[in-house]
Scaffold this motif. Structure first.
Motif, short mmCIF file in Angstrom:
data_model
loop_
_atom_site.label_atom_id
_atom_site.label_comp_id
_atom_site.label_asym_id
_atom_site.label_seq_id
_atom_site.Cartn_x
_atom_site.Cartn_y
_atom_site.Cartn_z
N ARG A 380 33.88 8.93 61.87
CA ARG A 380 34.95 9.91 61.73
C ARG A 380 34.82 10.69 60.43
N ALA A 381 34.41 10.00 59.35
CA ALA A 381 34.26 10.66 58.06
C ALA A 381 33.13 11.70 58.08
N VAL A 382 32.03 11.39 58.76
CA VAL A 382 30.94 12.35 58.87
C VAL A 382 31.35 13.51 59.76
N ALA A 383 32.04 13.21 60.86
CA ALA A 383 32.46 14.26 61.79
C ALA A 383 33.42 15.25 61.13
N ASP A 384 34.32 14.75 60.26
CA ASP A 384 35.29 15.68 59.65
C ASP A 384 34.83 16.21 58.30
N GLY A 385 33.62 15.86 57.87
CA GLY A 385 33.07 16.41 56.64
C GLY A 385 33.42 15.65 55.38
N THR A 386 34.13 14.54 55.49
CA THR A 386 34.46 13.76 54.30
C THR A 386 33.20 13.17 53.67
N VAL A 387 32.26 12.77 54.51
CA VAL A 387 30.96 12.26 54.04
C VAL A 387 29.88 13.24 54.50
N ASP A 388 29.08 13.72 53.55
CA ASP A 388 28.02 14.68 53.85
C ASP A 388 26.68 13.96 53.83
N LEU A 389 26.04 13.88 55.01
CA LEU A 389 24.74 13.22 55.13
C LEU A 389 23.63 14.21 55.41
N ASP A 390 23.88 15.51 55.19
CA ASP A 390 22.86 16.51 55.41
C ASP A 390 21.75 16.40 54.36
N LEU A 391 20.65 17.11 54.60
CA LEU A 391 19.51 17.05 53.70
C LEU A 391 19.85 17.56 52.30
N GLY A 392 20.82 18.47 52.21
CA GLY A 392 21.17 19.03 50.91
C GLY A 392 22.35 18.35 50.26
N ALA A 393 22.71 17.17 50.70
CA ALA A 393 23.88 16.49 50.15
C ALA A 393 23.66 16.15 48.68
N ASP A 394 24.74 16.22 47.91
CA ASP A 394 24.71 15.77 46.52
C ASP A 394 24.65 14.24 46.53
N ARG A 395 23.63 13.67 45.90
CA ARG A 395 23.41 12.22 46.02
C ARG A 395 24.51 11.41 45.38
N GLU A 396 24.99 11.83 44.22
CA GLU A 396 26.06 11.08 43.57
C GLU A 396 27.35 11.15 44.38
N GLU A 397 27.66 12.34 44.89
CA GLU A 397 28.86 12.49 45.72
C GLU A 397 28.73 11.68 47.01
N LEU A 398 27.52 11.61 47.56
CA LEU A 398 27.31 10.84 48.78
C LEU A 398 27.63 9.37 48.54
N VAL A 399 27.08 8.79 47.47
CA VAL A 399 27.33 7.38 47.17
C VAL A 399 28.82 7.14 46.94
N THR A 400 29.47 8.03 46.20
CA THR A 400 30.90 7.89 45.92
C THR A 400 31.72 7.92 47.20
N SER A 401 31.38 8.85 48.09
CA SER A 401 32.15 8.98 49.34
C SER A 401 31.90 7.80 50.27
N LEU A 402 30.70 7.24 50.23
CA LEU A 402 30.40 6.09 51.09
C LEU A 402 31.14 4.84 50.64
#
Length: 472
Positions: A380-402
């Protein structure tokens, strides 16, 4: 990006292929640009210009060398591993975001204005996002002209050009002739939608390590490794695809991975190639990585024994995240079995998307209730954009959101950052196999002591991690 003339010239004079993709050599007397290892050039100093990207060389009025094919060189390791805005932009451009969403879409994903993004890219690469995307379109078009029987008008739009005239003008400018000259002596695919090409890399490449890692974790019905070839389905922007990748050993420019792509829509060629390159970590600089690791006496022997070990990455960030959650505290074979059931639950080829996974019934997620809830929460978080798993995702933000999601801890977030986001400096000191591998090599197996020792391996701790797993 500053290019030191003397260092670049020495690389060109020695035809050092390690620098292919780092910069491009243009010769004013011929009007041609090449990769540093091109055997056709011995330019005089006064006639040489160096550019940080093919797009910058094209922008300056040079056309691509037909002998060394500079557009087919491995990508720059710098843009592949950098976590800043420019690195993220280059990964997204490579995935075709500009062609699909335009510069406004690229800028929006990165959180900058178009003007500021253009300025940053021009300062680093000598060209803005449109010019960089145009260079990629030209390369995509060349591959399609040479390897398929598609009509030139079809190729123009499949490569992302807005018109046939724009396509013709670009090919003539970049390759020094009309599209028909590229097709004249090339072999075409015999099957519609099939593209065969060579993916270059910087040797050495420890293909066995890559294939063993992928084979051990292959999801039934999605991927497999047989007879030295990795095959899998892919979900691409315009439809499904299949890929077969076979590493071919070699030295210098002969080293490559033979790729066969079966695409439902040939507009997906550029993103398919970009994802395959990332999956096999083909843009890495193995000599620089290995030099850092073998400086540690505890790792010297294993690096010398197995040079060129890469970090297996991913073609689908969401799939990788689900894989990491499912694999918590269970064996690799058990993880594969469960992932195979998830993949088969929808009856469609490939791994299901986040919306599908969120709606799967309990029987399709055979695991403890808490872990099931974690996977649905991630979907649900990926579908609504809360978690960004795209190739251009910010790595620090990705870890924080996960780690903000219930059931996801530091190990899972780090694993996803390494494989899905391509972070080269992840280390997982609490991992049991990592600790076992460390002990076997005479390293401390206490997590805190091991993490402290691993600081010596920065910024390549992800590569050390793979080596510890191999020695567990």
């Amino acid at each position: 990006m500053e290019l030191e003339f003397e260092r670049c010239y020495r690389a060109v004079d020695s035809r050092d292929q390690r620098f292919d993709g780092w910069f491009y050599t243009a010769v004013t007397s011929t009007g041609i640009y090449c990769k540093p290892s091109c055997p056709a050039i011995t330019p005089k100093r006064a006639n040489v210009r160096f550019y940080p990207s093919a797009a910058a060389a094209q922008r300056a009025g040079f056309r691509a060398c037909r002998r060394c094919r500079p557009d087919a060189a491995p990508g720059s390791p710098e843009w592949d591993v950098r976590a800043d805005t420019v690195g993220r932009a280059m990964r997204l451009i490579g995935d075709g975001v500009v062609d699909r969403e335009g510069v406004p879409g690229l800028a929006g994903r990165l959180g900058y204005t178009e003007r500021h993004l253009h300025r940053m890219l021009t300062e680093e690469l000598g060209a803005g996002p449109l010019a960089l995307a145009r260079a990629q379109r030209a390369q995509t078009a060349r591959i399609l002209v040479e390897t398929t029987d598609l009509g030139l008008a079809e190729i123009a739009f499949a490569a992302g050009f807005g018109s046939v005239r724009q396509f013709n003008d670009t090919i003539k400018e970049v390759y020094g002739g009309p599209p028909s000259t590229l097709r004249a002596t090339k072999t075409k695919a015999k099957e519609a939608g099939v593209v065969n090409l060579r993916l270059a890399y910087r040797p050495p490449l420890h293909a066995t390590a890559l294939l063993e890692f992928l084979a051990d974790r292959a999801i039934p019905g999605v991927e497999e490794v047989t007879d030295g070839t990795y095959r899998r389905t892919m979900t691409l922007p315009h439809g499904a695809g299949e890929v077969a990748l076979t590493p071919i050993p070699g030295h210098g420019t002969g080293a490559h991975v033979a790729a066969t792509l079966r695409l439902k829509d040939v507009r997906d060629l550029a993103p398919a190639v970009a994802r395959c390159r990332r999956l096999l970590d083909l843009d890495a600089d193995p000599e620089a990585i290995d030099a850092t690791l073998e400086a540690d006496p505890k790792l010297t022997k294993i690096v010398e024994k197995e040079p060129g070990v890469r970090v297996p990455r991913a073609v689908d960030g969401f799939e990788t995240a689900v894989r990491a959650i499912v694999g918590q505290q269970i064996s690799v074979p058990a993880t594969r079995t469960i992932l195979g059931r998830i993949a088969a639950a929808t009856g469609q080829p490939g791994f299901p998307d986040p919306a599908m996974v969120a709606d799967l019934p309990d029987e399709a997620l055979p695991m403890p209730a808490a872990r099931r809830a974690t996977i649905r929460g991630l979907a649900r978080a990926v579908a609504d954009g809360t978690v960004d798993l795209d190739l251009g995702a910010d790595r620090e933000e990705l870890v924080t959101s996960l780690v903000a999601l219930p059931g996801i801890g530091a190990w899972t977030a780090g694993y996803v950052a390494m494989r899905a986001a391509g972070d080269p400096d992840v280390f997982l000191p609490t991992d049991l196999a990592v600790r076992r591998g460390a002990k076997n090599l005479g390293l401390p197996d206490d997590p805190k002591a091991l993490e402290a020792h691993a600081a010596n391996w920065r910024p390549w701790r992800s590569y050390a991690l793979i080596r510890l797993w191999r020695n567990a």
